[in-house]
Design a protein around this motif. Structure first.
Motif, mmCIF file in Angstrom:
data_model
loop_
_atom_site.group_PDB
_atom_site.id
_atom_site.type_symbol
_atom_site.label_atom_id
_atom_site.label_comp_id
_atom_site.label_asym_id
_atom_site.label_seq_id
_atom_site.Cartn_x
_atom_site.Cartn_y
_atom_site.Cartn_z
ATOM 1 N N ASN A 1 8.840 14.773 0.167
ATOM 2 C CA ASN A 1 9.217 13.941 -0.958
ATOM 3 C C ASN A 1 7.997 12.707 -1.175
ATOM 4 O OD1 ASN A 1 11.895 15.448 -1.226
ATOM 5 N ND2 ASN A 1 12.645 14.221 0.729
ATOM 6 N N THR A 2 6.979 12.883 -0.853
ATOM 7 C CA THR A 2 5.812 11.927 -0.970
ATOM 8 C C THR A 2 4.537 12.703 -1.925
ATOM 9 O OG1 THR A 2 6.386 10.820 1.294
ATOM 10 C CG2 THR A 2 4.381 10.589 0.128
ATOM 11 N N PRO A 3 4.380 12.146 -2.999
ATOM 12 C CA PRO A 3 3.318 12.647 -3.627
ATOM 13 C C PRO A 3 1.894 12.679 -2.835
ATOM 14 C CG PRO A 3 4.533 11.074 -4.892
ATOM 15 C CD PRO A 3 5.137 10.950 -3.579
ATOM 16 N N VAL A 4 1.237 13.750 -2.829
ATOM 17 C CA VAL A 4 -0.252 13.935 -2.294
ATOM 18 C C VAL A 4 -1.088 14.086 -3.155
ATOM 19 C CG1 VAL A 4 -1.466 14.756 -0.623
ATOM 20 C CG2 VAL A 4 0.879 14.026 -0.077
ATOM 21 N N PRO A 5 -1.950 13.257 -3.556
ATOM 22 C CA PRO A 5 -3.162 13.613 -4.840
ATOM 23 C C PRO A 5 -3.946 14.882 -4.317
ATOM 24 C CG PRO A 5 -3.522 11.615 -3.445
ATOM 25 C CD PRO A 5 -2.448 11.838 -2.785
ATOM 26 N N LEU A 6 -4.283 15.444 -5.294
ATOM 27 C CA LEU A 6 -5.113 16.830 -5.471
ATOM 28 C C LEU A 6 -6.558 16.552 -6.235
ATOM 29 C CD1 LEU A 6 -2.190 19.581 -5.687
ATOM 30 C CD2 LEU A 6 -3.360 18.458 -3.493
ATOM 31 N N ALA A 7 -7.658 17.335 -5.927
ATOM 32 C CA ALA A 7 -8.528 17.312 -6.664
ATOM 33 C C ALA A 7 -9.071 18.567 -6.851
ATOM 34 C CB ALA A 7 -9.815 16.569 -5.920
ATOM 35 N N ASP A 8 -9.952 18.908 -7.821
ATOM 36 C CA ASP A 8 -10.416 20.247 -8.002
ATOM 37 C C ASP A 8 -10.954 20.993 -6.977
ATOM 38 O OD1 ASP A 8 -11.483 22.515 -9.491
ATOM 39 O OD2 ASP A 8 -13.350 21.372 -10.106
ATOM 40 N N GLY A 9 -10.648 21.951 -6.842
ATOM 41 C CA GLY A 9 -10.699 22.698 -5.595
ATOM 42 C C GLY A 9 -9.921 22.798 -4.466
ATOM 43 N N ASP A 10 -9.117 21.944 -4.316
ATOM 44 C CA ASP A 10 -8.071 21.682 -3.191
ATOM 45 C C ASP A 10 -7.267 22.783 -2.975
ATOM 46 O OD1 ASP A 10 -9.125 19.328 -2.489
ATOM 47 O OD2 ASP A 10 -7.544 17.944 -3.095
ATOM 48 N N VAL A 11 -7.079 23.156 -1.656
ATOM 49 C CA VAL A 11 -6.294 24.349 -1.551
ATOM 50 C C VAL A 11 -4.937 23.880 -0.784
ATOM 51 C CG1 VAL A 11 -5.953 26.430 -0.137
ATOM 52 C CG2 VAL A 11 -8.230 25.668 -1.073
ATOM 53 N N VAL A 12 -3.929 24.263 -1.312
ATOM 54 C CA VAL A 12 -2.331 24.036 -0.799
ATOM 55 C C VAL A 12 -1.755 25.414 -0.147
ATOM 56 C CG1 VAL A 12 -0.063 23.369 -1.465
ATOM 57 C CG2 VAL A 12 -1.958 22.382 -2.818
ATOM 58 N N THR B 1 -1.692 30.777 -0.500
ATOM 59 C CA THR B 1 -2.634 29.745 -0.707
ATOM 60 C C THR B 1 -2.730 29.261 -2.379
ATOM 61 O OG1 THR B 1 -4.595 30.683 -0.497
ATOM 62 C CG2 THR B 1 -3.979 29.796 1.477
ATOM 63 N N LEU B 2 -2.646 28.130 -2.601
ATOM 64 C CA LEU B 2 -2.798 28.095 -4.264
ATOM 65 C C LEU B 2 -3.988 27.053 -4.166
ATOM 66 C CD1 LEU B 2 0.423 27.619 -3.165
ATOM 67 C CD2 LEU B 2 0.696 27.892 -5.390
ATOM 68 N N THR B 3 -4.913 27.466 -4.899
ATOM 69 C CA THR B 3 -6.202 26.822 -5.229
ATOM 70 C C THR B 3 -6.300 26.163 -6.450
ATOM 71 O OG1 THR B 3 -7.562 28.325 -3.666
ATOM 72 C CG2 THR B 3 -8.947 26.874 -5.124
ATOM 73 N N LEU B 4 -6.478 24.559 -6.653
ATOM 74 C CA LEU B 4 -6.635 24.013 -7.919
ATOM 75 C C LEU B 4 -7.854 24.191 -8.650
ATOM 76 C CD1 LEU B 4 -3.786 22.611 -7.273
ATOM 77 C CD2 LEU B 4 -4.692 20.617 -8.530
ATOM 78 N N VAL B 5 -7.792 24.687 -9.937
ATOM 79 C CA VAL B 5 -9.228 24.987 -10.408
ATOM 80 C C VAL B 5 -8.992 24.012 -11.855
ATOM 81 C CG1 VAL B 5 -10.473 26.565 -11.668
ATOM 82 C CG2 VAL B 5 -9.509 27.122 -9.637
ATOM 83 N N ARG B 6 -10.098 23.372 -12.167
ATOM 84 C CA ARG B 6 -10.186 22.449 -13.187
ATOM 85 C C ARG B 6 -11.153 23.018 -14.381
ATOM 86 N NH1 ARG B 6 -13.578 18.187 -14.935
ATOM 87 N NH2 ARG B 6 -12.629 16.842 -16.364
ATOM 88 N N GLN B 7 -10.665 23.229 -15.820
ATOM 89 C CA GLN B 7 -11.741 23.490 -16.606
ATOM 90 C C GLN B 7 -11.895 22.482 -17.664
ATOM 91 O OE1 GLN B 7 -8.903 25.732 -16.379
ATOM 92 N NE2 GLN B 7 -9.952 26.917 -14.851
ATOM 93 N N ALA B 8 -13.100 21.978 -17.681
ATOM 94 C CA ALA B 8 -13.333 20.609 -18.551
ATOM 95 C C ALA B 8 -13.094 21.107 -19.870
ATOM 96 C CB ALA B 8 -14.805 20.287 -18.500
ATOM 97 N N SER B 9 -12.587 19.804 -20.613
ATOM 98 C CA SER B 9 -12.024 20.064 -22.072
ATOM 99 C C SER B 9 -13.411 20.204 -23.035
ATOM 100 C CB SER B 9 -10.917 19.098 -22.361
ATOM 101 O OG SER B 9 -11.481 17.700 -21.946
#
Length: 220
Positions: A194-205, A212-220
Protein backbone atom coordinates in the motif's frame (compact mmCIF):
# COMPACT_ATOMS: atom_id res chain seq x y z
CA UNK A 1 -76.27 72.06 -66.50
CA UNK A 2 -76.59 68.32 -66.03
CA UNK A 3 -78.93 66.72 -63.52
CA UNK A 4 -78.07 63.87 -61.21
CA UNK A 5 -80.23 60.86 -60.56
CA UNK A 6 -82.03 62.89 -57.80
CA UNK A 7 -82.78 65.71 -60.32
CA UNK A 8 -80.46 68.19 -58.62
CA UNK A 9 -79.18 70.87 -60.93
CA UNK A 10 -75.38 70.81 -60.93
CA UNK A 11 -72.45 71.94 -62.92
CA UNK A 12 -70.88 69.80 -65.53
CA UNK A 13 -68.76 67.07 -64.17
CA UNK A 14 -68.99 63.46 -63.10
CA UNK A 15 -70.63 63.86 -59.64
CA UNK A 16 -73.50 66.03 -58.31
CA UNK A 17 -72.36 69.08 -56.37
CA UNK A 18 -75.40 68.67 -54.02
CA UNK A 19 -75.67 64.97 -53.16
CA UNK A 20 -72.51 63.52 -54.62
CA UNK A 21 -74.27 60.97 -56.85
CA UNK A 22 -72.97 60.26 -60.31
CA UNK A 23 -74.45 62.52 -62.95
CA UNK A 24 -76.66 61.07 -65.62
CA UNK A 25 -74.67 60.25 -68.72
CA UNK A 26 -71.29 60.61 -66.93
CA UNK A 27 -68.67 58.13 -68.01
CA UNK A 28 -67.00 56.17 -65.22
CA UNK A 29 -63.27 56.59 -65.00
CA UNK A 30 -61.37 53.58 -66.23
CA UNK A 31 -60.18 51.30 -63.42
CA UNK A 32 -56.65 51.75 -62.25
CA UNK A 33 -54.29 49.31 -63.91
CA UNK A 34 -53.39 46.29 -61.81
CA UNK A 35 -49.90 46.47 -60.35
CA UNK A 36 -47.38 44.40 -62.27
CA UNK A 37 -46.86 40.90 -60.93
CA UNK A 38 -43.66 38.95 -60.70
CA UNK A 39 -42.93 35.25 -60.74
CA UNK A 40 -42.62 33.91 -57.17
CA UNK A 41 -39.94 31.51 -58.39
CA UNK A 42 -37.55 33.51 -60.59
CA UNK A 43 -38.82 37.08 -60.03
CA UNK A 44 -39.44 37.82 -63.74
CA UNK A 45 -42.47 39.97 -64.69
CA UNK A 46 -45.53 37.92 -65.63
CA UNK A 47 -49.03 38.66 -66.88
CA UNK A 48 -50.75 35.30 -66.47
CA UNK A 49 -50.68 32.35 -64.18
CA UNK A 50 -47.58 30.77 -65.66
CA UNK A 51 -44.22 32.49 -65.87
CA UNK A 52 -43.00 32.90 -69.45
CA UNK A 53 -39.38 32.67 -68.28
CA UNK A 54 -39.26 29.64 -65.99
CA UNK A 55 -42.80 28.25 -66.45
CA UNK A 56 -43.59 28.28 -62.71
CA UNK A 57 -47.29 28.05 -61.78
CA UNK A 58 -47.99 31.08 -59.58
CA UNK A 59 -51.14 29.39 -58.20
CA UNK A 60 -48.81 27.14 -56.19
CA UNK A 61 -47.61 30.09 -54.16
CA UNK A 62 -43.99 30.74 -53.31
CA UNK A 63 -41.73 27.75 -53.98
CA UNK A 64 -40.36 25.98 -50.91
CA UNK A 65 -37.04 27.27 -49.74
CA UNK A 66 -34.23 24.83 -50.32
CA UNK A 67 -32.55 23.71 -47.15
CA UNK A 68 -29.31 25.47 -46.49
CA UNK A 69 -26.33 23.20 -46.96
CA UNK A 70 -25.12 21.67 -43.74
CA UNK A 71 -21.89 23.21 -42.52
CA UNK A 72 -18.86 21.00 -42.90
CA UNK A 73 -18.08 18.97 -39.79
CA UNK A 74 -15.62 20.58 -37.48
CA UNK A 75 -12.68 18.24 -37.01
CA UNK A 76 -12.27 17.16 -33.40
CA UNK A 77 -8.64 17.28 -32.37
CA UNK A 78 -7.28 14.01 -31.12
CA UNK A 79 -6.50 13.76 -27.43
CA UNK A 80 -2.92 14.77 -26.90
CA UNK A 81 -0.53 12.05 -25.90
CA UNK A 82 -0.13 11.97 -22.12
CA UNK A 83 2.90 13.68 -20.70
CA UNK A 84 5.86 11.38 -20.66
CA UNK A 85 4.86 9.45 -23.80
CA UNK A 86 3.04 6.13 -23.94
CA UNK A 87 3.88 3.21 -21.70
CA UNK A 88 3.55 -0.55 -21.96
CA UNK A 89 4.26 -3.43 -19.58
CA UNK A 90 5.82 -6.53 -21.11
CA UNK A 91 4.94 -9.71 -19.21
CA UNK A 92 7.30 -12.69 -19.36
CA UNK A 93 7.97 -15.95 -17.58
CA UNK A 94 11.51 -15.32 -16.30
CA UNK A 95 13.69 -18.30 -15.40
CA UNK A 96 16.17 -16.23 -13.40
CA UNK A 97 13.36 -14.92 -11.18
CA UNK A 98 11.97 -18.45 -10.83
CA UNK A 99 15.36 -19.76 -9.66
CA UNK A 100 15.63 -16.89 -7.18
CA UNK A 101 12.21 -17.75 -5.73
CA UNK A 102 13.24 -21.40 -5.36
CA UNK A 103 16.54 -20.39 -3.77
CA UNK A 104 14.68 -18.29 -1.24
CA UNK A 105 12.55 -21.36 -0.45
CA UNK A 106 9.37 -19.44 -1.05
CA UNK A 107 5.87 -20.84 -0.46
CA UNK A 108 5.58 -24.32 -2.00
CA UNK A 109 8.94 -23.80 -3.74
CA UNK A 110 9.67 -27.52 -3.86
CA UNK A 111 6.52 -28.18 -5.89
CA UNK A 112 7.07 -25.37 -8.36
CA UNK A 113 7.99 -26.10 -11.98
CA UNK A 114 9.00 -23.49 -14.50
CA UNK A 115 6.54 -23.54 -17.44
CA UNK A 116 7.78 -25.46 -20.46
CA UNK A 117 6.11 -22.98 -22.80
CA UNK A 118 4.95 -19.39 -22.40
CA UNK A 119 4.36 -16.40 -24.63
CA UNK A 120 5.26 -12.78 -24.07
CA UNK A 121 2.29 -10.52 -23.43
CA UNK A 122 1.97 -6.75 -23.61
CA UNK A 123 -0.49 -4.46 -21.83
CA UNK A 124 -0.83 -0.76 -22.62
CA UNK A 125 -0.87 1.58 -19.65
CA UNK A 126 -3.68 3.64 -21.15
CA UNK A 127 -5.67 4.82 -18.15
CA UNK A 128 -4.94 6.50 -14.81
CA UNK A 129 -4.55 3.20 -12.99
CA UNK A 130 -4.53 -0.51 -13.86
CA UNK A 131 -4.86 -3.46 -11.51
CA UNK A 132 -2.56 -6.47 -11.82
CA UNK A 133 -3.79 -9.90 -10.82
CA UNK A 134 -5.86 -12.89 -11.88
CA UNK A 135 -9.50 -12.76 -12.94
CA UNK A 136 -12.02 -14.28 -10.54
CA UNK A 137 -15.61 -14.22 -11.72
CA UNK A 138 -16.89 -15.65 -8.44
CA UNK A 139 -15.33 -12.72 -6.57
CA UNK A 140 -16.06 -10.13 -9.26
CA UNK A 141 -12.37 -9.38 -9.84
CA UNK A 142 -11.47 -8.22 -13.36
CA UNK A 143 -7.93 -6.77 -13.36
CA UNK A 144 -6.84 -4.80 -16.41
CA UNK A 145 -3.51 -6.66 -16.43
CA UNK A 146 -4.97 -10.15 -16.23
CA UNK A 147 -2.44 -12.97 -15.61
CA UNK A 148 -5.00 -15.76 -15.50
CA UNK A 149 -4.09 -17.07 -18.97
CA UNK A 150 -1.94 -20.24 -19.06
CA UNK A 151 0.62 -20.86 -17.78
CA UNK A 152 -0.95 -19.62 -14.56
CA UNK A 153 1.55 -18.37 -12.01
CA UNK A 154 0.28 -19.74 -8.66
CA UNK A 155 2.13 -17.06 -6.72
CA UNK A 156 0.12 -14.15 -8.18
CA UNK A 157 -2.81 -12.96 -6.07
CA UNK A 158 -6.23 -12.17 -7.55
CA UNK A 159 -5.57 -8.49 -6.78
CA UNK A 160 -1.82 -8.34 -6.51
CA UNK A 161 -0.67 -4.81 -7.35
CA UNK A 162 -1.71 -1.54 -8.94
CA UNK A 163 0.00 0.64 -11.55
CA UNK A 164 -0.81 4.33 -10.96
CA UNK A 165 0.04 7.19 -13.33
CA UNK A 166 1.75 10.19 -11.77
CA UNK A 167 1.08 13.82 -12.64
CA UNK A 168 4.38 14.01 -14.55
CA UNK A 169 3.32 11.13 -16.83
CA UNK A 170 5.45 8.50 -15.10
CA UNK A 171 4.20 5.49 -13.16
CA UNK A 172 4.18 4.09 -9.63
CA UNK A 173 3.52 0.53 -8.55
CA UNK A 174 1.60 -0.25 -5.36
CA UNK A 175 1.54 -3.71 -3.80
CA UNK A 176 -2.02 -4.45 -2.62
CA UNK A 177 -0.89 -6.45 0.41
CA UNK A 178 -0.48 -9.53 -1.80
CA UNK A 179 0.31 -12.94 -0.35
CA UNK A 180 3.80 -13.26 -1.86
CA UNK A 181 4.74 -9.61 -2.26
CA UNK A 182 6.09 -7.48 -5.13
CA UNK A 183 9.77 -6.89 -5.89
CA UNK A 184 11.05 -3.95 -7.95
CA UNK A 185 14.40 -4.11 -9.73
CA UNK A 186 17.29 -6.06 -8.28
CA UNK A 187 16.29 -5.43 -4.67
CA UNK A 188 16.00 -8.59 -2.64
CA UNK A 189 13.10 -7.46 -0.50
CA UNK A 190 9.47 -6.88 -1.47
CA UNK A 191 8.26 -3.30 -1.49
CA UNK A 192 6.07 -2.22 1.44
CA UNK A 193 2.36 -2.86 0.84
CA UNK A 194 0.00 0.00 0.00
CA UNK A 195 2.93 2.35 -0.68
CA UNK A 196 3.58 3.89 -4.13
CA UNK A 197 7.04 3.08 -5.50
CA UNK A 198 8.21 5.12 -8.53
CA UNK A 199 9.18 3.30 -11.70
CA UNK A 200 11.34 4.31 -14.65
CA UNK A 201 11.67 3.15 -18.24
CA UNK A 202 13.15 -0.36 -18.23
CA UNK A 203 12.36 -1.11 -14.58
CA UNK A 204 11.33 -4.70 -13.87
CA UNK A 205 8.52 -5.61 -11.46
CA UNK A 206 8.66 -9.22 -10.16
CA UNK A 207 5.63 -11.07 -8.84
CA UNK A 208 4.60 -14.65 -8.16
CA UNK A 209 6.86 -17.61 -8.88
CA UNK A 210 8.24 -16.57 -12.29
CA UNK A 211 6.42 -13.53 -13.65
CA UNK A 212 8.24 -10.30 -14.48
CA UNK A 213 6.75 -7.10 -15.89
CA UNK A 214 9.08 -4.68 -17.70
CA UNK A 215 8.06 -1.06 -18.21
CA UNK A 216 8.70 0.23 -21.71
CA UNK A 217 8.24 3.87 -22.67
CA UNK A 218 7.65 5.07 -26.24
CA UNK A 219 8.40 8.76 -26.73
CA UNK A 220 5.45 10.83 -28.05
Amino acid sequence: MTGCTEDHATATGEYCDVCGLRLRGATAAPPAPAPPQSCPSCGAAREGRFCEVCGYDSALGPPPQSAAPAPPPVPVPADPAPAGGTWTVVVRADRAWFEEVVRRDGPDAAALQFPAFSTERRFALDRPQLALGRRSRSRGIEPEIDLSAPPVDPGVSALHALFVRRDDGGWDVVDLDSTNGTVVGAGPDPIPPNTPVPLADGDVVKVGAWTTLTLVRQAS
